[in-house]
Design a protein around this motif. Structure first.
Motif, short mmCIF file in Angstrom:
data_model
loop_
_atom_site.label_atom_id
_atom_site.label_comp_id
_atom_site.label_asym_id
_atom_site.label_seq_id
_atom_site.Cartn_x
_atom_site.Cartn_y
_atom_site.Cartn_z
N LEU A 16 4.65 -2.88 -1.15
CA LEU A 16 4.05 -2.72 0.17
C LEU A 16 4.41 -3.91 1.04
O LEU A 16 4.10 -5.05 0.73
N ARG A 17 5.11 -3.64 2.15
CA ARG A 17 5.46 -4.68 3.12
C ARG A 17 4.55 -4.57 4.34
O ARG A 17 4.15 -3.46 4.72
N VAL A 18 4.26 -5.71 4.95
CA VAL A 18 3.30 -5.76 6.06
C VAL A 18 3.94 -6.45 7.26
O VAL A 18 4.59 -7.49 7.11
N SER A 19 3.77 -5.89 8.46
CA SER A 19 4.19 -6.55 9.69
C SER A 19 3.04 -6.48 10.70
O SER A 19 2.27 -5.51 10.71
N VAL A 20 2.93 -7.51 11.53
CA VAL A 20 1.85 -7.61 12.50
C VAL A 20 2.42 -7.86 13.88
O VAL A 20 3.31 -8.70 14.05
N GLU A 21 1.93 -7.11 14.88
CA GLU A 21 2.31 -7.31 16.27
C GLU A 21 1.05 -7.49 17.11
O GLU A 21 0.06 -6.80 16.89
N THR A 22 1.10 -8.42 18.07
CA THR A 22 0.00 -8.58 19.02
C THR A 22 0.55 -8.42 20.43
O THR A 22 1.72 -8.70 20.69
N ASP A 52 4.00 -14.15 7.80
CA ASP A 52 3.98 -14.14 6.33
C ASP A 52 2.72 -13.49 5.79
O ASP A 52 2.02 -14.05 4.94
N CYS A 53 2.41 -12.31 6.29
CA CYS A 53 1.23 -11.56 5.83
C CYS A 53 1.62 -10.74 4.60
O CYS A 53 2.61 -9.99 4.64
N THR A 54 0.87 -10.89 3.53
CA THR A 54 1.22 -10.25 2.27
C THR A 54 -0.02 -9.71 1.57
O THR A 54 -1.15 -10.10 1.86
N THR A 55 0.23 -8.78 0.64
CA THR A 55 -0.77 -8.35 -0.32
C THR A 55 -0.05 -8.29 -1.67
O THR A 55 1.18 -8.35 -1.72
N ALA A 80 -5.80 1.35 -2.42
CA ALA A 80 -5.77 -0.10 -2.24
C ALA A 80 -4.83 -0.49 -1.13
O ALA A 80 -5.14 -1.34 -0.30
N ALA A 81 -3.67 0.13 -1.09
CA ALA A 81 -2.69 -0.24 -0.08
C ALA A 81 -3.22 0.04 1.31
O ALA A 81 -3.05 -0.76 2.23
N CYS A 82 -3.87 1.17 1.52
CA CYS A 82 -4.34 1.50 2.86
C CYS A 82 -5.58 0.70 3.24
O CYS A 82 -5.76 0.36 4.39
N LEU A 83 -6.42 0.40 2.27
CA LEU A 83 -7.54 -0.48 2.58
C LEU A 83 -7.02 -1.85 2.99
O LEU A 83 -7.59 -2.50 3.86
N ALA A 84 -5.93 -2.28 2.40
CA ALA A 84 -5.32 -3.54 2.80
C ALA A 84 -4.93 -3.49 4.27
O ALA A 84 -5.07 -4.46 5.00
N GLY A 102 -4.80 -4.37 21.07
CA GLY A 102 -4.01 -5.60 21.17
C GLY A 102 -3.47 -6.13 19.86
O GLY A 102 -2.70 -7.10 19.87
N PHE A 103 -3.86 -5.53 18.73
CA PHE A 103 -3.39 -5.98 17.42
C PHE A 103 -2.99 -4.75 16.62
O PHE A 103 -3.78 -3.83 16.43
N VAL A 104 -1.75 -4.71 16.17
CA VAL A 104 -1.24 -3.56 15.42
C VAL A 104 -0.61 -4.06 14.12
O VAL A 104 0.26 -4.95 14.14
N LEU A 105 -1.05 -3.48 13.01
CA LEU A 105 -0.46 -3.81 11.72
C LEU A 105 0.16 -2.55 11.13
O LEU A 105 -0.43 -1.48 11.17
N ARG A 106 1.36 -2.71 10.59
CA ARG A 106 2.06 -1.58 9.99
C ARG A 106 2.49 -1.93 8.58
O ARG A 106 2.88 -3.07 8.30
N THR A 107 2.43 -0.94 7.71
CA THR A 107 2.97 -1.11 6.37
C THR A 107 4.19 -0.22 6.22
O THR A 107 4.32 0.83 6.86
#
Length: 229
Positions: free
Chosen positions: A115-121, A107-110, A16-20, A148-153
């Motif tokens: 599990l913490r989420v950060s987004v960079e563009t 403020d991206c969350t699941t 679930a976490a990785c599908l997120a 151009g869009f990177v999300l990391r957990t």
């Protein structure tokens, strides 16, 4: 209406976490039909030369299978080098393209515990653009540069999701002027690449985005951004 609540089916936690991750690797901001040759006439954006902002007027939702991730805020604002400026000349055929500042996502969350989420563009590999095509209805495509869009957990799992991993990609949507100018994305698909530890869902290659971005004229707030023939 976009539901503000996070929805997450109870699958195994690492999956679930990785599908997120895959879900959240989409950008920005559609209906799935892009303009065809039969409908791709000329397009004029007005008021010519004006600058604009595009601000999500509700949560931005990313989905991969049963997983939903929500960012409560997202926007692209006028920037340097003419970003977020309507072109002075119409497009004689096909969509009119507008370079925009890379949109931000906050403020991206699941609801996956731990599990913490950060987004960079970024625009290191090319510009972010909006492609607007007059029609019935008018269409809007959000163009994402390669990588151009990177999300990391972090926390429970360390995974990285990259949108448009090998080439620029577009999220296809519609342009709405009935109440106020808006770009609407409705489960718009985009390619993603997942990397990371053993439990990261590396087999997931597509996610979708749902959002509504209100578009405001920042040069003259009394005016309205329009897409015409």
């Amino acid at each position: 209406m976009i539901d503000n609540r996070l929805r997450l089916s109870r699958t195994a936690l690492p999956s679930a976490a990785c599908l997120a991750l895959a879900a959240a690797a989409l950008l920005a901001t559609g209906a799935h039909a892009a303009p065809t040759a039969a409908t791709a006439g000329g397009t004029t954006l007005s008021p010519a030369g004006h600058r604009f902002s595009a601000v999500a007027d509700g949560p931005v939702m990313f989905e991969a299978g049963p997983i939903v991730v929500t960012c409560t805020a997202s926007s692209t604002l006028p920037g340097a080098d003419g970003r977020n400026t309507l072109p002075d000349r119409p497009s004689p055929a096909g969509p009119a393209s507008v370079r925009i500042s890379p949109p931000g996502f906050q403020d991206c969350t699941t609801d996956v515990p731990g599990l913490r989420v950060s987004v960079e563009t970024n625009e290191q590999a090319g510009p972010w653009q909006v492609l607007l095509q007059h029609g019935s209805p008018s269409t809007a495509r959000l163009s994402i540069p390669t990588g151009g869009f990177v999300l990391r957990t972090s926390g429970l799992l360390a995974c990285t999701a990259l949108a448009a991993p090998t080439a620029p990609a577009t999220a296809d949507g519609t342009w709405d002027e009935r109440e106020r100018s808006a770009l609407i994305l409705d489960h718009a698909p985009i390619p993603v690449k997942i990397t990371g530890s053993f439990f990261c869902a590396t087999s997931v290659t597509t996610a979708t985005i749902t959002a509504r971005y209100a578009v405001h004229d920042t040069t003259d707030p009394t005016r309205r951004i329009t897409v015409g023939p």
